[in-house]
Design an enzyme around this catalytic site. Structure first.
Site, PDB file in Angstrom:
ATOM      1  CD  GLU A  10      24.513 -48.224  27.649  1.00 41.41           C
ATOM      2  OE1 GLU A  10      23.580 -47.826  26.946  1.00 41.41           O
ATOM      3  OE2 GLU A  10      25.720 -47.988  27.374  1.00 41.41           O
ATOM      4  CG  HIS A  47      30.448 -49.107  28.671  1.00 37.98           C
ATOM      5  ND1 HIS A  47      30.199 -48.886  27.335  1.00 37.98           N
ATOM      6  CD2 HIS A  47      29.248 -49.052  29.289  1.00 37.98           C
ATOM      7  CE1 HIS A  47      28.896 -48.684  27.172  1.00 37.98           C
ATOM      8  NE2 HIS A  47      28.292 -48.795  28.329  1.00 37.98           N
ATOM      9  CG  ASP A  94      32.924 -46.782  26.786  1.00 34.07           C
ATOM     10  OD1 ASP A  94      32.536 -47.929  26.481  1.00 34.07           O
ATOM     11  OD2 ASP A  94      32.173 -45.926  27.273  1.00 34.07           O
TER      12      ASP A  94
HETATM   13  C1  ACM Z   1      24.908 -43.830  29.089  1.00 33.13           C
HETATM   14  O1  ACM Z   1      24.434 -43.032  28.266  1.00 33.13           O
HETATM   15  N1  ACM Z   1      25.166 -45.074  28.732  1.00 33.13           N
HETATM   16  C2  ACM Z   1      25.204 -43.424  30.454  1.00 33.13           C
END
Ligand code: ACM
Ligand code: ZN
Length: 550
Positions: A348, A284, A207
């Site tokens: 995201e 990420h 991440d």
């Molecule tokens: C997430 O909670 N961003 C998959």
């Protein structure tokens, strides 16, 4: 789905021990989580001692993985009697023994457990089922025996249990990127899962705030990407980082060597748990970009992220090098993880950088794409093809639907169940993990004043228990529902103590949902769950004691 199982349950002699229609001494209560599909209470007890032999019968001995079942039984018995049971083989079940056999007519995870006054019999479709039977046996021990040692014998209640899970995928995701957990802590998490008959460990390994898996082709990922120079203290203000933000000014890092990854995968396999790695792509990505700046749209040198919010800095899908990189990474990942599925994230992922990037714009023109979001679809499909060439299948968070996804991808629905329903309608397989029922980083009490800082939200035990993952799916669409998953993001979970606290007892509720036996009888569930906390105490697990009353 719940309704189907209530019907099955109504067809058997007793719903559960406390509703057995007869009085049994409390220590002989049959109170198991997840509730088995069918329970028939018998008369009497079986006396288990350190001298009770284990006998592999009827072909069970020819399956090497049955050894792991015997190991699991030892884990239950050895602490009680201070010795392992002796394991032998034979043609048929004998009195006085724990007899473990195969029943080819049963699915792999199904088992029949009979505790009679003269013997115990486990008949299972595969070693997975036999392993689950051992977990059930463990919960049949008298509560007074939990955590005891030096015992001579324990009495197990006579019972017939016919059991199998409704859903094939019963997962738990642990984020080890925001905070790192040691190999031993990961193993303890796997132990917890096994106790609850959960069978998929989704390991969130990369991440913005840390890259946690050694990749030999790209050593900077762990040399640079596994360490952030400091961490935000307290709640993330969400995009507004100014002088009022405080940091701990302490480097924070950690990663797993490939040797350690193999050790965890093996430990999980022995508990019949599949480990699915997640390598986040294309969002990420800051830890990866900090390691190799040529992977981003601008080529700037970034630092591994020290705060928690969503980041605009993502992989550049306009560059060919990006795909060479991710394929190089996944090549090694595939070599380490035998799982059929590989998770590539996909959540995201802002398109802001792509909109300004000449390479990304050129890619859009070349591929005939009209919206930047479609670049994510392009990247996902390309990675999926790579995985398929290696015999693997792709899982992505539900955002992969927005950029366009192939019918073979598996969608993990987290922004509610709508994404999962949409995916199932178009024929994609689905894992349901919506925030509303499955986000264990949310608070479990309304009054949060005495609680450790959490992400936010409110997800009490009862709400997890009320989850019906098949709601909104037609009978035809339900064939695409693989299962359910609890997610534990660890921005605000700095240590393993708190990990357990956030997982337990909610994991019990989700386990029962996945097993397909959750009903409207929440009080009954709480009653069984309270008994299970005796085992938590004996194992030294930390859990939210007040979760039952909130
Ligand atoms: C997430 O909670 N961003 C998959
Ligand atoms: Zn770009």
């Amino acid at each position: 789905m719940k309704r189907i199982f209530s019907r099955i349950l109504l067809g058997v002699g007793c719903l559960s021990a406390y509703a057995c229609g007869r009085t049994v001494p409390a220590e002989h209560e049959v109170a198991v989580v997840p509730q088995p599909a069918a329970v028939e209470c018998g008369d009497g007890t079986f006396r288990l001692t350190g001298d009770t032999p284990v006998r592999m019968v009827g072909g069970a001995e020819s399956d090497a993985r049955m050894e792991w079942v015997a190991d699991a039984l030892d884990e239950v018995v050895e602490p009680l009697f201070g010795r392992k049971l002796s394991v032998g083989t034979g043609d048929a079940s004998i009195p006085g023994a724990v007899n473990i056999g195969r029943a080819d007519t049963l699915p792999q995870e199904a088992y029949r457990l009979t505790v009679a006054d003269d013997r115990i019999e486990i008949l299972a479709g595969g070693p997975e089922g036999a392993f689950h039977a051992v977990q059930t046996l463990r919960q049949l021990l008298p509560a007074a025996a939990f955590g005891e040692d030096g015992l001579r014998a324990v009495e197990l209640p006579a019972v017939g249990i016919d059991d199998r899970p409704a859903l094939a995928y019963r997962g738990l995701m642990l984020d080890v990127a925001r905070h790192f957990f040691t190999v031993d802590e990961v193993k303890r998490t796997l132990d917890l899962m096994a106790m609850h008959k959960m069978n998929v460990f989704h390991w969130h390994l990369t991440d913005d705030q840390g890259w946690r898996i050694e990749i030999r082709k790209y050593p900077e990922l762990t040399r640079v990407g596994s360490v952030r120079k400091r961490t935000l203290i307290g709640k993330d203000p969400g995009g507004e980082y100014d002088e009022s933000c405080r940091y701990d000014e302490t480097p924070y890092g950690g990663f797993y060597t490939q040797e350690e990854i193999r050790e965890v995968v093996d430990y999980a396999a022995r508990r019949f748990i599949t480990v699915i790695p997640e390598i986040e792509f294309p969002g990420h990505a800051v830890a990866a970009l900090a390691s190799y700046p040529w992977l981003s749209c601008t080529g700037e040198q970034y630092e591994v992220r020290q705060t928690w919010d969503i980041d605009d800095r993502v992989f550049c899908p306009g560059r060919e090098e990006t795909f060479e990189f991710i394929e190089g990474v996944l090549d090694e990942v595939i070599g380490l993880f035998p799982s059929k599925y590989i998770h590539i994230g996909g959540d995201e992922c802002p398109t802001k950088m792509w909109e300004q990037c000449p390479r990304c714009r050129a890619r859009m023109r070349a591929e005939g794409l009209t919206r930047p979001r479609q670049l994510q679809g392009y990247a996902t499909v390309r990675v999926e093809r790579f995985l398929q060439r290696h015999g693997r299948e792709l899982i992505g968070w539900d955002e992969v639907l927005d950029g366009g996804v192939s019918p073979t991808a598996i969608v993990m629905s987290w922004r509610g169940t709508e994404g999962g329903i949409r995916a199932a309608r178009q024929g994609n397989r689905v894992i349901m993990a919506p925030t509303t029922y499955c986000y264990f980083d949310y608070y479990q009490t309304k009054d949060t004043s005495g609680e450790p800082l959490a992400w936010g939200g409110y997800l009490p035990l009862g709400q997890v228990y009320s989850f019906d993952p098949a709601a909104g799916l037609s009978p035809d669409e339900r064939q695409f529902l693989l299962g359910v998953q609890a997610n534990l993001w660890t921005e605000y979970i700095p240590d393993f103590d708190q990990t357990q606290y956030m997982l337990l007892p909610r994991l019990g509720a989700l386990a029962e949902v996945g097993w397909g036996t959750a009903t409207d009888d929440y009080d009954g569930f709480v009653h069984r769950m309270r008994r299970l906390t005796g085992l938590y105490d004996a194992c030294g697990y930390r859990y939210a004691r007040h979760a039952f009353v909130d």
